[in-house]
Design a protein around this motif. Structure first.
Motif, mmCIF file in Angstrom:
data_model
loop_
_atom_site.group_PDB
_atom_site.id
_atom_site.type_symbol
_atom_site.label_atom_id
_atom_site.label_comp_id
_atom_site.label_asym_id
_atom_site.label_seq_id
_atom_site.Cartn_x
_atom_site.Cartn_y
_atom_site.Cartn_z
ATOM 1 N N LYS A 150 -54.106 33.336 48.088
ATOM 2 C CA LYS A 150 -52.646 33.205 48.028
ATOM 3 C C LYS A 150 -51.960 34.495 48.443
ATOM 4 N N ASP A 166 -45.459 31.652 59.217
ATOM 5 C CA ASP A 166 -45.415 30.194 59.095
ATOM 6 C C ASP A 166 -44.546 29.541 60.166
ATOM 7 N N CYS A 190 -49.891 26.427 60.858
ATOM 8 C CA CYS A 190 -49.582 25.714 59.616
ATOM 9 C C CYS A 190 -50.476 24.497 59.433
ATOM 10 N N GLY A 191 -50.767 23.815 60.531
ATOM 11 C CA GLY A 191 -51.659 22.664 60.453
ATOM 12 C C GLY A 191 -53.058 23.054 60.012
ATOM 13 N N LEU A 194 -53.829 25.723 58.191
ATOM 14 C CA LEU A 194 -53.765 26.136 56.781
ATOM 15 C C LEU A 194 -53.755 24.927 55.858
ATOM 16 N N LYS A 195 -52.979 23.915 56.201
ATOM 17 C CA LYS A 195 -52.941 22.700 55.370
ATOM 18 C C LYS A 195 -54.299 22.007 55.338
ATOM 19 N N ALA A 196 -54.974 22.010 56.497
ATOM 20 C CA ALA A 196 -56.310 21.397 56.532
ATOM 21 C C ALA A 196 -57.271 22.163 55.625
ATOM 22 N N CYS A 197 -57.159 23.480 55.610
ATOM 23 C CA CYS A 197 -58.024 24.292 54.743
ATOM 24 C C CYS A 197 -57.727 23.997 53.275
ATOM 25 N N GLN A 198 -56.460 23.860 52.955
ATOM 26 C CA GLN A 198 -56.094 23.578 51.560
ATOM 27 C C GLN A 198 -56.590 22.205 51.126
ATOM 28 N N ARG A 199 -56.543 21.237 52.041
ATOM 29 C CA ARG A 199 -57.066 19.904 51.695
ATOM 30 C C ARG A 199 -58.577 19.938 51.504
ATOM 31 N N LYS A 255 -55.863 23.816 46.938
ATOM 32 C CA LYS A 255 -54.655 24.608 47.137
ATOM 33 C C LYS A 255 -54.816 25.983 46.501
#
Length: 891
Positions: free
Chosen positions: A821, A829, A835-836, A838-843, A847
């Protein structure tokens, strides 16, 4: 003088010193037996040689005594050798010993066959080379009778004299390379045809080349001695001693810096060929340039005059131009009469040197003089020679320079100069520029040859500029002066096929009728090959029917295409039958196609049986076995492929390069490093070696053989030291392999990285560290992620967005969500792609602020992971996070 030069001096003196020694010591005569050079002879130049009296020339006997003396020591070495052999052979029982062979061995100075003692001399058997009768040279009448017996379809134009002479010269050169000059003379003395000038020159050239290439001084001495004795044999037989003969001798002596020997050879050449004085002056100037005698150079330049009938100043100028002596060249350019230059070659040499030295004022002056004279020289061609030799000029700049000079000097362009210019553009693959030049020639009414159009098409094909075929074809259609031939259409059809424009290719075949040309099998083969590359077997076979409709007979390449792409055994049998019915003789390509077809159909035993076919020429057997190895390896039969490879090795042969690469690619089981290195040593082409080495390096990485990988990386780095891009790609491939390994071993990657830094002395590239950090993500290794992260700073590579994203992935994958974080705040961002990701990594990994971590926000104690992240990433992120926490407290 170097040790090698001193030894050569001894050898030359031994070949030209006259004594009554026995034959066993003729090749080893001491240099002390040579009479000293007279002071007058040392300072006589070629310039005033023809001014000396005959007695003065004869008195310069520092290497050859007068022939008028009757003592035994005054006789030439050849006569002395003959007399000595006669005396010895008369005293032995076997009076029928081959006297001619002994004389030939001594004249050729074959130290290898000279015995070490007198007893050995008589007991040693002489080698009898090829002791069988030779066929007489076929006569023209016999050749005509033989050709009448050949069918009409196989008749061809054949000029006996030119073909026989060329083949005979190649045979002499091959024998001289394999057997040496002595054995070659022995072999060709058995022929009914007498050895001519060309054959002698070939033997001299081979001997001099061997003397140059060897590092063994004794071997160099022997080869030079042999060359000199061949030279003496030519002189005694009355052959004309031209520059083709004496040029290699003088060049070798000049390179060795032997002044005395140079003058000796020049004296001998001048007696045999007085017309050679001008060319000898050229070699004399090269000699003084080589040894660095500035006084001699200035003396020769000072003696140069415009009214010099022997063209000595021209010879001096050419030699100085070759040596890039700009100051001396400028002096001679003021005295030379450019209109009296003796040869076209010398004229071009002068203008090339003017371009190389950037002496444009002299070039323009000479072109004006030649334009006014309207002699045999082509000013346009000389302009090309000047412009092409200018340093640091690109093809576009050269063309522009040629155009400007033609305009400034008001010189009409010629076909010859523009053909050379177009060829230069094609060689550098500047095909658009070359086409523009062809358009210019057509506009100026200059003749455009078919060979030039074919070269242009071939350059377009090589540069993958396939679309240019339309422009060139329009050019051919619009100008009747261009006469295309079958080769022209074959290349154009091939280019259309490369663009998958088969309709255009067929239309070109139809257009052949307008030009009274007929389609050939090669044209249809190009179309057929295009269909098979698309895996369209049906349309590929349809081409064969179209050939039959146009009465075009298929050839071996046609059937090799079809058979090699068969999908079943029935198809193989069918087209193999058609091959024999068409009367096409099976070539090595047919056998290769059969092997590939059987292997692709899984009929491996039949594929192996192909190599036992009695129709395979012995010279092609190894190549066909190499194809079998490649086909078996490609189709998973690695054990059988290795068995065939072992059979090839037992015959002391090597696999073909492509087969070796195929075997390296598929031989990936553990414990095969020795065999892989053996295959690598068989690759002599640099590109193929690089390819094979890269594959073996990846093999070593895959099996964690770091020592072998480092050694191979060093070798490949040495061969690619001039290309930094190649080196970077090389190491990127290695770390990419580490990132893709299953299971991932990051520690092996770090150890390899450390070895590269210590043993080879390189720093990793950004892409290599990115791959290594990706390996940490796959391994979920937090500790080593920080080690790799530190390597960016050690290598002087600033962090970028991709670096932060990969580190963010590594922290998430290893469960360090708080550190992730904090790192996230350094990633902008504003990029939707980032951003795409990063979101894939979080999924995938969860998170950054998970529910279980929400309850721990108020705790002041920080774990060790967070502290390490703050130290690594920097204080900026931590300060920002603290500020945000403080703002939340009032709520």
């Amino acid at each position: 003088m170097s040790a090698r030069a001193r030894n050569l001096t001894k050898l030359v003196n031994s070949a030209t010193t006259y004594s009554d020694r026995t034959p066993k010591t003729l090749a080893r005569t001491a240099v002390t037996a040579t009479a000293p050079l007279t002071s007058a002879a040392k300072h006589v130049t070629l310039k005033n040689y023809n001014q000396l009296s005959t007695s003065a020339v004869d008195s310069s006997s520092h290497l050859k005594p007068s022939k008028s003396k009757t003592c035994s020591s005054s006789k030439p070495i050849s006569e002395l050798a003959v007399e000595s052999i006669r005396v010895r052979t008369s005293s032995i029982d076997d009076s029928k010993r081959d006297l001619r062979r002994q004389i030939s061995n001594i004249l050729c100075g074959d130290a290898d066959v000279l015995p070490q003692s007198e007893e050995d001399y008589y007991e040693q058997p002489l080698v009898d080379l090829l002791d069988f009768s030779w066929h007489r040279t076929i006569s023209n009448s016999a050749a005509q009778l033989q050709r009448r017996e050949v069918s009409r379809e196989r008749k061809q134009v054949w000029v006996f004299k030119s073909t026989q002479s060329g083949r005979f010269g190649k045979l002499v050169k091959m024998c001289a390379q394999k057997l040496g000059a002595d054995a070659t003379l022995e072999v060709f003395s058995k022929l009914d045809r007498a050895t001519g000038v060309n054959e002698f020159n070939c033997m001299i050239e081979i001997c001099i080349e061997k003397a140059r290439n060897t590092d063994d001084e004794d071997a160099a001495l022997k080869e030079f001695h042999r060359a000199y004795m061949v030279f003496e044999t030519m002189r005694k037989r009355g052959f004309e001693i031209g520059e083709v003969t004496y040029g290699p001798f003088l060049t070798f002596i000049i390179d060795m810096g032997m002044v005395e020997e140079f003058h000796f050879f020049c004296d001998s050449i001048k007696k045999e060929n007085p017309k050679s004085l001008s060319r000898l002056a050229y070699y004399e100037m090269l000699l003084w340039i080589k040894v660095g005698d500035e006084d001699k150079i200035q003396t020769l330049i000072g003696n140069a005059h415009d009214n010099d009938e022997s063209n000595f100043n021209e010879s001096y100028l050419v030699a100085l131009c070759e040596a890039d002596r700009q100051e001396e060249v400028s002096i001679l350019l003021e005295t030379i009469n450019i209109k009296k230059v003796s040869s076209k070659e010398n004229m071009e040499w002068i203008f090339k040197s003017l371009g190389k030295l950037l002496l444009e004022s002299h070039a323009k002056k000479f072109i004006l003089e030649l334009t006014e004279d309207k002699g045999e020289h082509d000013p346009s061609n000389l302009i090309y020679s000047y412009a092409m030799s200018m340093p640091k000029m690109q093809a576009e700049d050269i063309v522009e320079k040629v155009k400007n000079l033609h305009a400034d000097m008001k010189v009409a362009p010629s076909s010859g100069s523009h053909e050379k210019l177009i060829k230069a553009c094609c060689d550098s693959l500047e095909v658009h520029l070359a086409i523009d030049l062809v358009d210019f020639m057509l506009e100026e009414g200059l003749k455009v040859k078919t060979a030039m159009i074919n070269s242009l098409l071939a350059a377009c094909y090589a540069s993958c500029e396939y679309t240019l075929v339309h422009r060139i074809y329009s050019m051919i259609s619009d100008h009747e002066s261009i006469k295309p031939n079958a080769e022209t259409f074959r290349i154009m059809i091939g280019m259309c096929v490369k663009m998958k424009d088969f309709d255009r290719a067929y239309s070109m075949i139809k257009d052949l009728e307008k030009l009274n040309l007929f389609p050939t099998a090669n044209m249809y083969n190009a179309i057929m090959g295009g269909y098979f590359r698309q895996k369209n077997f049906h349309k590929g076979v349809m081409v064969l029917k179209q050939m039959d409709a146009r009465n075009v007979k298929p050839d071996s390449q046609t059937f090799s295409y079809i058979i090699g792409n068969c999908n079943s055994e029935d198809d193989i049998i069918k087209y193999r039958r058609e091959l024999y019915e068409a009367g096409v003789q099976p070539t090595k390509h047919i056998f290769m196609a059969l092997i590939n077809a059987y292997a692709a159909c899984g009929l491996f035993e039949k594929a192996k049986q192909v190599v036992s076919d009695k129709g395979i020429p012995a010279i092609s057997l190894n190549e066909i076995k190499s194809v079998l190895v490649s086909a078996l390896a490609t189709n998973g039969q690695l054990a059988d492929a290795l068995n065939v490879y072992d059979e090839v090795k037992q015959l002391d042969a090597n696999l073909e390069p492509k087969a070796a690469i195929s075997l390296i690619e598929h031989l990936q089981s553990e414990g095969e490093l020795g065999r892989l290195l053996q295959l690598l040593n068989q690759l002599h082409d640099s590109e193929l070696w690089d390819d094979g080495c890269a594959r073996i390096i990846l093999y070593c990485v895959r099996h964690k053989l770091s020592g072998a990988a480092i050694d191979l990386l060093k070798q490949r780095m040495e061969k690619s030291s001039t290309n930094e891009m190649v080196i970077d790609v090389l190491f990127d491939e290695v770390f990419c392999q580490i990132a893709e390994m299953e299971p991932t071993d990051v520690q092996f990657g770090l150890d390899l990285l450390q070895s590269l830094k210590e043993d080879i002395g390189i720093r990793p590239s950004r892409k290599s560290l990115d791959f290594l950090l990706s390996a940490c993500v796959n391994a979920k290794d937090l500790e080593r992620s920080f080690l790799v992260w530190n390597e960016y700073q050690a290598a002087g590579l600033p962090y970028n967005v991709l670096s932060y994203v990969r580190m963010y992935q590594a922290l998430l994958a290893s469960g360090a969500h708080k550190a992730a974080k904090m790192l996230l705040e350094n990633i902008p961002d504003d990029d939707p792609h980032v951003c795409g990701v990063l979101k894939a990594c979080q999924r995938t990994f969860g998170k950054t602020a998970s529910a279980r971590n929400e309850g721990k926000k108020k705790k002041k104690k920080k774990n060790c992971v967070l502290e390490t992240c703050q130290e690594t990433v920097g204080k900026t992120a931590s300060v920002k996070s603290k500020g945000k926490k403080k703002k939340k407290k009032p709520k």
